[in-house]
Scaffold this motif. Structure first.
Motif, PDB file in Angstrom:
ATOM      1  N   TYR A 131      -2.531   5.507   3.491  1.00 58.10           N
ATOM      2  CA  TYR A 131      -1.451   5.125   4.407  1.00 58.10           C
ATOM      3  C   TYR A 131      -0.331   4.474   3.607  1.00 58.10           C
ATOM      4  O   TYR A 131      -0.535   4.043   2.468  1.00 58.10           O
ATOM      5  CB  TYR A 131      -1.970   4.163   5.480  1.00 58.10           C
ATOM      6  N   CYS A 165       0.846  -1.184   0.000  1.00 56.42           N
ATOM      7  CA  CYS A 165       0.000   0.000   0.000  1.00 56.42           C
ATOM      8  C   CYS A 165       0.886   1.241   0.000  1.00 56.42           C
ATOM      9  O   CYS A 165       1.795   1.371   0.815  1.00 56.42           O
ATOM     10  CB  CYS A 165      -0.916   0.001   1.221  1.00 56.42           C
ATOM     11  N   ARG A 192       4.730  -6.783   7.961  1.00 57.29           N
ATOM     12  CA  ARG A 192       3.677  -7.012   6.966  1.00 57.29           C
ATOM     13  C   ARG A 192       2.651  -5.882   6.962  1.00 57.29           C
ATOM     14  O   ARG A 192       1.712  -5.901   6.162  1.00 57.29           O
ATOM     15  CB  ARG A 192       2.980  -8.356   7.256  1.00 57.29           C
ATOM     16  N   TRP A 193       2.823  -4.902   7.841  1.00 53.58           N
ATOM     17  CA  TRP A 193       1.829  -3.819   7.948  1.00 53.58           C
ATOM     18  C   TRP A 193       1.762  -3.047   6.631  1.00 53.58           C
ATOM     19  O   TRP A 193       2.771  -2.517   6.156  1.00 53.58           O
ATOM     20  CB  TRP A 193       2.202  -2.884   9.098  1.00 53.58           C
ATOM     21  N   GLY A 194       0.584  -3.006   6.073  1.00 52.46           N
ATOM     22  CA  GLY A 194       0.392  -2.252   4.830  1.00 52.46           C
ATOM     23  C   GLY A 194       0.665  -3.045   3.570  1.00 52.46           C
ATOM     24  O   GLY A 194       0.615  -2.502   2.474  1.00 52.46           O
ATOM     25  N   ILE A 195       0.972  -4.315   3.716  1.00 52.83           N
ATOM     26  CA  ILE A 195       1.105  -5.185   2.545  1.00 52.83           C
ATOM     27  C   ILE A 195      -0.189  -5.986   2.433  1.00 52.83           C
ATOM     28  O   ILE A 195      -0.610  -6.618   3.405  1.00 52.83           O
ATOM     29  CB  ILE A 195       2.303  -6.145   2.686  1.00 52.83           C
ATOM     30  N   VAL A 196      -0.816  -5.920   1.276  1.00 49.72           N
ATOM     31  CA  VAL A 196      -2.063  -6.666   1.085  1.00 49.72           C
ATOM     32  C   VAL A 196      -1.787  -8.133   1.404  1.00 49.72           C
ATOM     33  O   VAL A 196      -0.863  -8.735   0.853  1.00 49.72           O
ATOM     34  CB  VAL A 196      -2.572  -6.514  -0.365  1.00 49.72           C
ATOM     35  N   ALA A 197      -2.567  -8.689   2.322  1.00 51.99           N
ATOM     36  CA  ALA A 197      -2.265 -10.027   2.815  1.00 51.99           C
ATOM     37  C   ALA A 197      -2.730 -11.102   1.849  1.00 51.99           C
ATOM     38  O   ALA A 197      -3.821 -11.025   1.286  1.00 51.99           O
ATOM     39  CB  ALA A 197      -2.934 -10.240   4.171  1.00 51.99           C
ATOM     40  N   SER A 214      -1.099 -14.963   5.757  1.00 52.28           N
ATOM     41  CA  SER A 214      -0.384 -14.208   6.788  1.00 52.28           C
ATOM     42  C   SER A 214       0.805 -14.949   7.402  1.00 52.28           C
ATOM     43  O   SER A 214       1.799 -14.332   7.741  1.00 52.28           O
ATOM     44  CB  SER A 214      -1.347 -13.847   7.914  1.00 52.28           C
TER      45      SER A 214
END
Lengths: 493, 95, 490
Positions: free
Chosen positions: A102, A82, A205-210, A213
């Motif tokens: 974001y 993102c 992984r915050w902000g990476i399209v999952a 996980s």
């Protein structure tokens, strides 16, 4: 400006610091390359404004003696990250038009270090695929072609196929990738570049399209091992916003980089000799073993007895997690909405998701839904997580005998677009060597090691112990120094 | 395990993906093939093995109970296909 | 054992009741995000990117929510699981942005415990009864849908979405609406003592899913129905009463009970089927891969236990046994933590326990009832009340003067000493002044004095009344009595 676009990340960084050129010159050079290579379809959107703004900031910084670790370096960003103010789609129609408010942790770190973004790279839809044929924005076409003159369009690998193609074609010196079951390593191998998936938890992984996980990890893709080390230092690090992030300091991998493997034991797992593997791959593997010995390493045979179950376990766990992770794409808060006349809420969901997801994504969501559904959960999901524990244990036992493992990255060189599309299983088998390390969360990298008889690149994979990115990079460098891989795709686009 | 098109329709409905009968027919053998691949796992003896709980040794960190977020309604609604009066709007739900 | 039975056409039926209470955990921020939990804010104001399930957003667990769930478990003597885990419950609904609720199915944080409901003869609970609690787990609340603001659309507000809940699951140990009511009241009381939930059912901080089945005495459990989201003690009792009666009617008519989810209609006090939500009861639970297992350290548990207050049962026993307070007053005062807290501040400020308890349960509660207020917004502080009681104890105020002063305190919020001082409301024992008044009254009522002396002793009250009236109620009644007797016998 073509010489600038032949530089590595380290070359750009150092030349920029030395005043050999401006960041703007570098950015403009690559922007020109990107614009000239639309035939490859490597980018979903181009973002020259971002690259130029970062370059101007770098040039201003240099005027007052301020440098970030990546000042002056433009990059490609996989469209799974993102990016604030720039459309992020995961190559899916369902997210078309979605503009995040974001910035993902990894891209924020890269941009904070001075890097600019040339564009959002095409990929397999939601990172599901090994050939880049599942993107809603069309296939990425590898810059490589077979030497038989057939002109066939080849797969750049996947899911980070836009990243691999763009680097191989010199559209950017480096790019971000993500790797769930091999999505950095396999495309790197297909296009003759390097890429590393760090230990699970190193990159936020915050902000990476999952996608899945427990498997997803970001990592750098670049032309050589040193560039991977440089980028990895910027991309990794603790992030309190990701509960699975590792709270550990980031080592200085770049400074410690050494191709001297004296005292290291390299394991050769016998189970990676699979039926039907081309002799050229086997030969390359033997060559890799010889290089390792030459670099001072001791070679030991090891066994990873549950290897053949890695792929089946992966094709339960990854779809199961994906089926849940992708439930949020429902047409309510962002992305595309499909609202047939008179449709109620649940009809809207079904229509939105039917129209928004591609076939492979639907297949995996359905497999995941099925294996989690009542009555099947233990037989499929719980059993898969137990097998996963056994696979992790195989590696732990191997580490009592060796420090790293050397394997081929993929069981074949790049295949033609369309060749494997009809048979999902054949496509899945392409990840047979990369999936086990993903299941165990281990650091692993692919480095280019040679060309096959068709003139296509082949890669070797190094798998390391948890947190031993240094060992992996060092072994990668040892191969790189000996392979002398300088081949590049002839420009046809 | 092979799935038939009725099962496909049931899964698709659970997953909220509209499928036509023809699509369900086409998906049944595809999904069956994939399930055939993953069913190899049943031959693994996992007696006494605990399912993997954490990929890499790590422990769950806890956050302090402090309000650090929110008050960003414009950002929350910015990408909405339909937002009205500060709400997301959806087709009327009859409960 | 409750003797509650449904009298059917074919005989008696027992009712079996289990409750799943959803209690909002008191915290500043949400369970997995840093957004506020405040009630009543603008729509979608208390929403973070995580709550709205934006792509790539991840949950991070709030320590306070864990702490409160553990403390609640300890308060009902439950097993605390040092290893627990969060699972995803998958379903699609517009109030659930992630498409799954993060909950704990397989490994809840709190295991088996119990609580005691009190005997209530009048309600058909002849003796105290232990109700088992199967588990407490932590989960996310959903958002809210508004259906009446637009003719063809529903509106989604995610302010509540992601707020922490405890789901407290009882054993099916209750057998009458009264027992269920007593269970919820007791649970609410404990939660409020612990401070883990404000127990405010009107704002939705507590709501119950009510599981009801019926059977003939001694037979196997019948098929149960679940009535969702009932939000008051009274409604829970009504829902059980209606649902049990309905089930008996169905069974006696030869029908079968369908295991289903029902909804309570508070206007008609009936339950009705929610078949619309029945189609997909396959939640596909699996461990949330965005979170690691929750492992509690011993030091954390020690801190949780050390921070537990004295709980209502223990407090009530202490009030009765150590403070000598009547059983009734001890019940009333300990039932709610705010009252108990108020009372203990009153004692700390010097009030005597029994007098304080009596005053609180009669005068204070009477006043609060009249004013429509609760103890938490009582206009008189416990310290002021202690001052008032001290003025009574030292003879400064008579009982009736104390009532007058209290009324003024309620209105003005002023200290009692100030009121007494400024308004001259002090009781007088000045014999000279009282004698002078008495002399005047006896002189003015010579005829009655004659009658009194002639044997009509009932007139004594008349003389007391006249004297008090003349002294505006401020004379010490005992002194008036003594002096009157002396004067009349002279």
């Amino acid at each position: 400006m073509t010489e600038l676009t032949n530089l590595t990340v380290a070359g750009i960084r150092d030349g920029f610091r030395n005043g050999d050129f401006t960041a703007r010159e570098v950015a403009e050079g690559f922007i020109g390359q990107v614009e000239g290579a639309r035939a490859l379809n490597a980018f979903i959107i181009e973002t020259p404004d971002h690259a130029i703004a970062a370059a101007e900031a770098a040039d201003r910084g240099r005027a007052v003696g301020e440098f970030g670790a990546l000042s002056g370096v433009p990059m490609g960003i996989k469209d799974l990250f993102c990016t604030e103010g720039y459309q992020t789609t995961a190559a899916s129609h369902i997210l078309e038009g979605f503009v995040p408010t974001y910035e993902s942790t990894v891209t924020a770190k890269l941009f904070g270090a001075g890097a600019g973004m040339l564009g959002k790279l095409n990929m397999d839809q939601f990172a599901m695929g090994s050939s880049n044929e599942t993107s809603a924005f069309g296939n990425v076409i590898s810059p490589w072609r077979r030497n038989n003159g057939d002109g066939a369009a080849l797969a750049p690998g996947g899911s980070s196929g836009g990243s691999s193609a763009a680097i191989a074609a010199r559209l950017c010196p480096a790019a971000t990738g993500t790797d769930t079951g091999g999505s950095i390593r396999q495309p790197a191998a297909f296009t003759g570049i390097s890429g590393i998936k760090p230990t699970y938890g190193r990159c936020s992984r915050w902000g990476i399209v999952a996608f899945a996980s427990s498997l997803d990890q970001a990592g750098p893709m670049a032309r050589d091992v040193r560039d991977c080390a440089i980028l990895l230092e910027v991309m990794t690090g603790f992030d309190p916003r990701d509960s699975t992030s590792l709270d550990l300091p980031v080592p200085n991998w770049q400074a410690a980089l050494s191709g001297d493997l004296k005292g290291k034991r390299i394991g050769i797992p016998k189970e990676y000799r699979v039926d039907g593997m081309p002799p050229e791959i086997e030969a390359l593997w033997q060559q890799g073993i010889a290089w390792m010995k030459d670099a001072g390493a001791e070679i030991v045979d090891v066994s990873l007895p549950h290897t053949k179950y890695a792929l089946p376990a992966y094709y339960i766990i990854a779809p199961a997690e994906a089926s849940s992770n992708l439930a949020r794409y429902d047409g309510v808060r962002y992305g595309q909405r499909e609202l047939p006349d008179g449709a109620g809420l649940q009809d809207m969901y079904a229509a939105t998701r039917a129209a928004g997801f591609g076939d492979e994504v639907k297949r995996r969501i359905m497999i995941g839904t099925y294996v989690l559904s009542a009555g099947y959960y233990d037989a499929y999901y719980t059993q898969a997580q137990k097998v996963r524990a056994l696979i992790a244990r195989d590696f732990e036992q191997a580490w009592t005998k060796c420090d790293m493992l050397l394997t081929p990255t993929a069981p074949s060189a790049a295949f033609g677009l369309g060749e494997k599309q009809a048979d999902p299983i054949a496509m899945y088998l392409n990840d047979v060597f990369t999936v086990p390390a993903s299941l165990a969360g281990l650091p692993a990298m692919s480095v280019p090691a040679g060309l096959d008889s068709q003139g296509l690149p082949l890669g070797l994979q190094i798998i390391g112990k948890p947190l031993d990115e240094q060992g992996v990079l060092d072994a990668g460098l040892a191969i790189e120094e000996r392979a002398g891989f300088t081949a590049r795709a002839g420009k046809w686009w | 395990m092979s799935v038939d098109s009725a099962t496909v329709r049931k899964i698709a409905s659970l997953a909220r993906i509209a499928v036509s009968d023809a699509e369900a027919e086409a998906l049944a053998p595809e999904l069956s093939k994939i399930l055939g691949l993953v069913e190899q796992l049943s031959e693994v003896d996992t007696t006494g093995i605990a399912p993997l709980a954490a990929v890499v040794p790590n422990h769950l960190r806890l956050r302090d109970d402090v309000v650090t977020d929110g008050d960003i309604r414009d950002k929350i609604l910015k990408n909405a296909p339909q937002a009205e009066h500060g709400f997301f709007a959806v087709p009327k739900v009859i409960e | 054992m409750s003797n509650y039975r449904i009298q059917g056409a074919t005989g008696e039926w027992e009712v079996v009741i289990g409750l799943e209470v959803h209690a909002q955990i008191t915290s500043n921020a949400k369970l997995f995000s840093g957004a506020s939990t405040r009630f009543g804010n603008e729509p979608n104001a208390n929403v973070s990117l995580v709550d709205a399930a934006m792509p790539g957003m991840l949950p991070v667990l709030n320590r306070e929510c864990v702490r409160q769930a553990v403390r609640t478990g300890m308060a009902i003597d439950a097993q605390i699981n040092k290893w627990s885990r969060f699972d995803r419950k998958n379903y699609f609904y517009a109030d659930l942005p992630q498409g799954y609720q993060i909950s704990q199915l397989y490994h809840p944080i709190v295991g088996e415990g119990s609580l005691l409901i009190d005997a209530d003869e009048k309600a058909g609970i002849p003796e105290p009864k232990t109700i088992g609690v199967e588990r407490i787990h932590i989960e996310q609340d959903a958002g809210k849908l508004m259906h009446d603001q637009h003719p063809t659309r529903s509106y989604v507000d995610l302010n509540r979405c992601g707020v922490a809940l405890m789901e407290i699951v009882s054993r099916p140990d209750m057998s009458s609406p009264a027992e269920a009511g007593a269970y919820i009241r007791k649970l609410r009381s404990i939660l409020r003592y612990v401070g883990s939930c404000d127990g405010n059912m009107e704002e939705g901080s507590m709501r119950a899913d009510v599981n009801v089945s019926v059977r003939r005495a001694g037979e196997e459990l019948g098929t149960r129905t679940e009535t969702k989201n009932v939000n008051s003690v009274r409604f829970v009792m009504q829902a059980i009463e209606y649902e049990a009666g309905r089930q008996v009617d169905v069974l006696e008519a030869g029908g079968k009970i369908v295991q289903e989810t029902r909804l309570f209609d508070p206007d008609k006090a009936v339950t009705r089927s929610m078949r619309s939500k029945e189609d997909a009861h396959d939640y596909r639970y699996f461990p949330d891969p965005d979170l690691l297992p929750l492992e509690l350290e011993d030091s954390f548990l020690v801190d949780c236990r050390a921070s537990l207050p004295e709980l209502p049962d223990a407090k009530r026993a202490r009030y009765r046994d150590a403070l000598g307070i009547s059983a009734y007053a001890a019940d009333v005062i300990t039932a709610d933590v705010e009252t108990a807290r108020w009372f203990e501040t009153l004692l700390a400020a010097g009030a005597e326990a029994k007098a304080g308890a009596n005053w609180l349960t009669s005068e204070l509660f009477g006043a609060l009832n009249r004013l429509g207020r609760t103890i938490s917004d009582c206009p008189v502080s416990p310290v002021q009340a202690a001052q008032l009681l001290a003025l009574v104890a030292d003879g400064t105020l008579s009982g009736s003067l104390a009532k007058q002063v209290f009324e003024i305190m309620l209105e003005s919020g002023e200290d009692p000493a100030k009121i007494v001082d400024e308004r001259g409301m002090k009781q007088t024992s000045d014999t000279g002044a009282i004698e002078a008044v008495i002399a005047g009254i006896l002189a003015a009522n010579a005829d009655k004095v004659e009658q009194y002396k002639g044997g009509k002793e009932a007139l004594f009250g008349f003389f007391v009344g006249q004297t008090m009236k003349a002294m505006a109620g401020k004379a010490n009644p005992k002194v008036v009595n003594d002096l009157l007797k002396k004067a009349l016998e002279a």
